[in-house]
Design a protein around this motif. Structure first.
Motif, PDB file in Angstrom:
ATOM      1  N   UNK A  10      93.878   1.412 -15.483  1.00  0.00           N
ATOM      2  CA  UNK A  10      93.741   2.782 -16.235  1.00  0.00           C
ATOM      3  C   UNK A  10      94.908   3.078 -17.114  1.00  0.00           C
ATOM      4  N   UNK A  11      96.084   2.418 -16.890  1.00  0.00           N
ATOM      5  CA  UNK A  11      97.110   2.618 -17.797  1.00  0.00           C
ATOM      6  C   UNK A  11      96.787   2.306 -18.985  1.00  0.00           C
ATOM      7  N   UNK A  12      95.670   1.616 -19.612  1.00  0.00           N
ATOM      8  CA  UNK A  12      95.405   1.139 -20.895  1.00  0.00           C
ATOM      9  C   UNK A  12      94.065   1.887 -21.512  1.00  0.00           C
ATOM     10  N   UNK A  13      93.572   2.875 -20.695  1.00  0.00           N
ATOM     11  CA  UNK A  13      92.499   3.629 -21.099  1.00  0.00           C
ATOM     12  C   UNK A  13      92.927   5.030 -21.789  1.00  0.00           C
ATOM     13  N   UNK A  14      92.750   5.194 -23.069  1.00  0.00           N
ATOM     14  CA  UNK A  14      93.260   6.233 -23.609  1.00  0.00           C
ATOM     15  C   UNK A  14      92.104   7.390 -23.569  1.00  0.00           C
ATOM     16  N   UNK A  15      90.899   7.125 -23.176  1.00  0.00           N
ATOM     17  CA  UNK A  15      89.551   8.013 -23.235  1.00  0.00           C
ATOM     18  C   UNK A  15      88.705   7.720 -22.297  1.00  0.00           C
ATOM     19  N   UNK A  16      88.354   8.618 -21.497  1.00  0.00           N
ATOM     20  CA  UNK A  16      87.063   8.457 -20.510  1.00  0.00           C
ATOM     21  C   UNK A  16      85.779   8.790 -21.080  1.00  0.00           C
ATOM     22  N   UNK A  17      85.816   9.466 -22.327  1.00  0.00           N
ATOM     23  CA  UNK A  17      84.561  10.025 -23.115  1.00  0.00           C
ATOM     24  C   UNK A  17      83.795   8.926 -23.498  1.00  0.00           C
ATOM     25  N   UNK A  18      84.532   7.724 -23.817  1.00  0.00           N
ATOM     26  CA  UNK A  18      83.538   6.790 -24.565  1.00  0.00           C
ATOM     27  C   UNK A  18      83.247   5.629 -23.826  1.00  0.00           C
ATOM     28  N   UNK A  27      84.027   4.732 -14.574  1.00  0.00           N
ATOM     29  CA  UNK A  27      85.032   5.805 -14.761  1.00  0.00           C
ATOM     30  C   UNK A  27      85.708   6.095 -13.285  1.00  0.00           C
ATOM     31  N   UNK A  28      84.905   6.066 -12.304  1.00  0.00           N
ATOM     32  CA  UNK A  28      85.466   6.054 -11.101  1.00  0.00           C
ATOM     33  C   UNK A  28      86.106   4.904 -10.281  1.00  0.00           C
ATOM     34  N   UNK A  29      85.768   3.716 -10.960  1.00  0.00           N
ATOM     35  CA  UNK A  29      86.553   2.755 -10.241  1.00  0.00           C
ATOM     36  C   UNK A  29      87.951   2.464 -10.085  1.00  0.00           C
ATOM     37  N   UNK A  85      90.157  -4.500 -19.968  1.00  0.00           N
ATOM     38  CA  UNK A  85      90.560  -3.195 -19.091  1.00  0.00           C
ATOM     39  C   UNK A  85      90.337  -3.463 -17.525  1.00  0.00           C
ATOM     40  N   UNK A  86      89.990  -4.604 -17.172  1.00  0.00           N
ATOM     41  CA  UNK A  86      90.063  -5.044 -15.633  1.00  0.00           C
ATOM     42  C   UNK A  86      91.029  -6.214 -15.526  1.00  0.00           C
ATOM     43  N   UNK A  87      91.512  -6.164 -14.244  1.00  0.00           N
ATOM     44  CA  UNK A  87      92.456  -7.128 -13.598  1.00  0.00           C
ATOM     45  C   UNK A  87      91.738  -8.002 -12.441  1.00  0.00           C
TER      46      UNK A  87
END
Length: 245
Positions: A10-18, A27-29, A85-87
């Motif tokens: 989540x630290x890499x995500x700038x927007x949850x709208x795209x 988004x809920x993961x 965006x996943x580990x």
């Protein structure tokens, strides 16, 4: 068991709208714990199951158009939007495996033919000894499962039932059983098939209702709708057709 956990960075995500974070389940993961050597992803079209499976394939180093680490070819829009965006957490880490993407399997088969044209020796060996294009769709899938799949590997399959009749799906379940019990393999499978989902002891994650959660076989829409249809076929069809009139 090799892959133990999938975590969203989540630290890499700038927007949850795209896209892909606009998909509610993605988004809920937070993190997904994988505790079984056979895991199914289920959900409606667009629910995010294939998106996550493709991202796992990318982080495994597999070709996201379909194939393993050594299958290098391109298919338009086959890249993963989620992979970075996943580990993934492993124990132990494996590099052997394969990503089956049913929708681009034709391109994979063409890639194997091109490899044959180059070396004339080894490329067909792992696929039953002949071109996948010279086999029916279902036969080519089973040739892949029977000849390419070996022990000590992770296999990611996106809708393998797409080419398999109900009888061939049962054959695949036997292959799945042999590879997991005798071959030390792990499978993660996105599917709509109530037959495949019936594999005993498997973990099923549902991507519906805006979240990823573990469910029982009998709780899946795949089981419930199929059972209701088979037991009430005439009423089911009458209700649907009359609604459309």
């Amino acid at each position: 068991m090799f892959l133990k956990r999938v975590e969203l960075k989540r630290e890499l995500i700038s927007s949850y709208k795209e896209y892909p974070f606009s998909i509610p389940s993605i988004r809920s993961l937070e993190q997904m714990e994988i505790e079984n050597n056979v895991t199914f992803f289920v959900g409606e079209n667009g629910s995010g199951k294939s998106t996550l499976l493709e991202a796992i394939a990318e982080m495994c180093g597999f070709n996201t158009a379909g194939g393993g680490r050594n299958n290098i070819y391109q298919v338009h829009r086959a890249e993963s939007a989620l992979g970075q965006y996943i580990r993934l957490s492993w124990w132990p880490k494996v590099t052997n495996g394969f990503f089956l993407r049913a929708e681009s399997f034709y391109n994979f088969a063409t890639h194997i033919d091109e490899m044959w044209e180059e070396d004339k020796v080894n490329s067909y060996k792992a696929y039953g000894g002949k071109s996948l294009h010279e086999q029916s769709h279902g036969e080519s899938f089973l040739s892949l499962f029977l000849n390419r799949f070996r022990g000590g590997a992770i296999y990611l399959l996106d809708e393998p039932e797409a080419a398999l009749s109900p009888q061939k799906q049962l054959s695949f379940l036997k292959i799945l059983h042999d590879l997991t019990t005798n071959g030390n393999c792990q499978f993660i499978i996105a599917t709509h098939s109530p037959i495949l989902l019936g594999y005993p002891g498997a973990t099923i994650f549902s991507f519906d209702d805006g979240e990823i959660k573990e469910v029982n076989y009998e709780e899946t829409d795949h089981y419930q709708i199929t059972r209701y249809f088979l037991e009430n076929r005439e009423k089911f069809l009458r209700d649907i057709l009359e609604e459309e009139e």
